[in-house]
Structures are given as C-alpha cells and as structure tokens.
Design a protein around this motif. Structure first.
Motif: not given
Length: 170
Positions: A1, A56-58, A89
C-alpha cells in the motif's frame, strides 16, 4: 500500500470508500453521512487537497483522509474528517493516512489539527482533548471526543472557539 496526495480523479473511489467504511448494518442501503459531508467539502472548496491523502494498493484506492479549512478564533487550523478505509483493508491504512496528513501540515506550519473521534484511538497520534489546549468545541457535549494535535507552529495563543467549514453544519 502507498499513501499519496489526493487527486481530483479519486473523487468517485473516495465516495465508495466512505460508503463502505461507514455502512450501517441495520440500514445497508442508506448513504452514510460521511459521504455527503465529503461531497460538500469538496464542492464548496473547503477541502484541502494538500493535506488530504489516498491510500492505494495495486487494485486501486482503499482509504482516504479528508482535511478541511477550520478556524480557532481567527487562526487558520485544519479539521480532519472523514477518514476511512475499505472494510477488507481496515487495520492497515488509517495510521499511514494520519501520519501523511500530520507531516504535511507540520511542514506547512499549520499550528493545530482537530477532529471528533475516539480518544482511545486517536491518542496514538498525539491527539488530546482540545479543551486542554483552550479550544472549545462547537457543541459542549462533545467532551473528550473533540481532540486537538498541536504541531511545531502551535502556540498557546491558538485558543478559544473552534469553527468547522460550513459543510459540517447541515
């Protein structure tokens, strides 16, 4: 993240984050009040993009913190909220979002950050009851849940009544 500054193209993803993070199980089809608050702050120009951050993550945006204009008497300060992370999350993003906001605000010489939230949770970030710093809440009943985090630019002259941006008053 990763945590990065808010971008205008995050708007719909952030609405979704707040909808899911604050969904009420007893009324799952209702829109949580954090969503129209987020919308009103951005539409009025009271949100502060330089202090608002997206986690943000992938797979995309998973968390967000909204910072907005506020005052203590005549001093400009920053209000926090809403802040939320997608349920799957949670436990991974609030700390990083809050750390990013506090660091950016400190670098910009903001004297004080304020929020309404759990004293047990937010004390880990250095927040304490705002009244200990001479800052009075908009509503007397908020008690210790109305919290402040002094930053490097803080002086005891930043005191008296606190005022959120107009979006906080329906």
């Amino acid at each position: 993240m990763i945590v990065r500054p808010h971008r205008s193209e995050d708007y719909e993803a952030v609405r979704y984050i707040y909808t899911e993070a604050f969904r009420r199980p007893e009324n799952p089809d209702s829109v949580p009040p954090e969503v129209p608050l987020f919308e009103a702050l951005w539409e009025a120009g009271d949100a502060l993009p330089e202090f608002s951050f997206t986690a943000q993550t992938e797979s995309g945006a998973v968390g967000h913190v909204t910072a907005s204009k506020a005052t203590v008497a005549t001093d400009s300060v920053v209000a926090v909220g809403p802040i939320g992370v997608l349920p799957e999350h949670q436990g991974m993003g609030i700390s990083a979002l809050m750390d990013a906001l506090l660091t950016a605000a400190d670098v910009a010489h903001v004297p004080l950050i304020l929020l309404l939230g759990s004293p047990q949770y937010y004390s880990r970030f250095g927040f304490r009851p705002a009244e200990q710093l001479g800052v009075s809440p908009p509503e007397a009943g908020w008690g210790d849940a109305f919290q402040a985090r002094p930053l490097t630019a803080y002086t005891s002259l930043v005191a008296r009544p606190f005022q959120y941006a107009p979006a906080f008053s329906p």
